[in-house]
Write a protein that holds these residues in place. Structure first.
Motif, mmCIF file in Angstrom:
data_model
loop_
_atom_site.group_PDB
_atom_site.id
_atom_site.type_symbol
_atom_site.label_atom_id
_atom_site.label_comp_id
_atom_site.label_asym_id
_atom_site.label_seq_id
_atom_site.Cartn_x
_atom_site.Cartn_y
_atom_site.Cartn_z
ATOM 1 N N PHE A 1 2.277 -4.340 -3.088
ATOM 2 C CA PHE A 1 3.187 -4.648 -4.176
ATOM 3 C C PHE A 1 2.757 -5.903 -4.948
ATOM 4 C CE2 PHE A 1 5.519 -2.335 -0.948
ATOM 5 C CZ PHE A 1 6.246 -1.407 -1.671
ATOM 6 N N GLN A 2 3.351 -6.056 -6.097
ATOM 7 C CA GLN A 2 3.075 -7.208 -6.956
ATOM 8 C C GLN A 2 3.471 -8.527 -6.280
ATOM 9 O OE1 GLN A 2 4.865 -6.704 -10.786
ATOM 10 N NE2 GLN A 2 4.660 -8.827 -11.361
ATOM 11 N N HIS A 3 4.602 -8.509 -5.558
ATOM 12 C CA HIS A 3 5.137 -9.746 -4.982
ATOM 13 C C HIS A 3 4.991 -9.801 -3.468
ATOM 14 C CE1 HIS A 3 6.601 -11.344 -8.756
ATOM 15 N NE2 HIS A 3 7.111 -10.168 -9.036
ATOM 16 N N PHE A 4 3.914 -9.218 -2.945
ATOM 17 C CA PHE A 4 3.472 -9.370 -1.553
ATOM 18 C C PHE A 4 4.386 -8.666 -0.550
ATOM 19 C CE2 PHE A 4 3.041 -13.786 -3.515
ATOM 20 C CZ PHE A 4 1.924 -13.449 -4.256
ATOM 21 N N ASN A 5 5.713 -8.955 -0.600
ATOM 22 C CA ASN A 5 6.677 -8.338 0.323
ATOM 23 C C ASN A 5 6.361 -8.595 1.791
ATOM 24 O OD1 ASN A 5 7.715 -7.348 -2.057
ATOM 25 N ND2 ASN A 5 8.024 -5.270 -1.312
#
Length: 240
Positions: A83-87
């Motif tokens: 994902f874009q925000h690592f998660n």
């Protein structure tokens, strides 16, 4: 490996995907480009059913994953997403983030998962971060660990949803370098990105999405040097 037929996705009265049909073969590196709102991320999220399509079908590795009896969790083991925000889970160490899914799903024993995680971390030069928490890492380190977490599942396909867009510019290169290594090793990849240099260098095929459709598809040379549609030419003039 993935066959999409007449995929439609709506949010309320807004049609985001308007009947996409596309085939992705094993070993391909598909890079999806296009303007904001074109449906790129929604298409990616539909591929592993993070978004349920309203109609159409997706066949992955010979199985219709849009069927009601499809085992979504088993499917996602083989079609992982970055994902874009690592998660990353903030309350777990790097090692725990990587080993959680393989151990919980009984793919590997705790010992096997830990050994595999250390091997993957060593590969990206972050073995010394195994016992650290995500809050102590840079954005580039977090994203590389998110990619390693996907690799720990031994997937057949990795989906990347704008993996560098949340990073500071100086950290983009280290993430793209890891993705290029995966591409060279033959990993099947579907990547939504604004990094046109990556698309030119790594993609076997580039898909240009606009208005919920794949408006143009071709090799990097065909897309970037001999674009057919005026809309694609306008887009490239704006981003290059």
């Amino acid at each position: 490996m993935i066959e999409v037929k007449q995929l439609v996705k709506r949010f309320g009265n807004l049609t985001i995907l308007n009947g996409i049909t596309e085939t992705i073969h094993e070993g391909e590196k598909i890079v999806i480009i296009g303007p904001s709102g074109a449906g790129k991320s929604t298409f990616l999220r539909c591929l592993n059913l993070l978004e349920r399509p309203d109609s159409g079908s997706i066949v992955f590795d010979g199985q219709d994953i849009t069927a009601k009896d499809a085992d979504i969790n088993r499917i996602r083991q083989k079609m992982n997403m970055v994902f874009q925000h690592f998660n990353l889970f903030p309350h777990l160490t790097v090692m725990q983030n990587i080993t959680l899914a393989p151990v919980t799903l009984k793919i590997q024993s705790e010992e096997q998962a830990a050994e595999n995680a250390l091997s993957l971390l060593s590969r990206i030069g972050l073995a010394d971060k195994a016992d650290c928490y995500p809050s102590s890492l840079s954005g580039g380190q977090k994203q590389r660990i998110a990619i390693v977490r996907s690799l720990a599942m031994n997937p057949k396909v990795i989906l990347f949803d704008e993996p560098t867009s949340a990073l500071d510019p100086e950290m983009v290169g280290e993430v793209l370098a890891l993705m290029k290594d995966l591409a060279k090793e033959g990993m099947t990849m579907v990547v939504v990105t604004h990094e046109m240099g990556f698309a030119r260098e790594v993609a076997t095929r580039v898909l240009f999405m606009d208005g919920g459709l794949i408006a143009e598809s071709g090799s990097p040379d065909e897309i970037f040097q001999t674009a057919k549609s005026e809309r694609l030419k306008q887009f490239l003039n704006a981003v290059l």
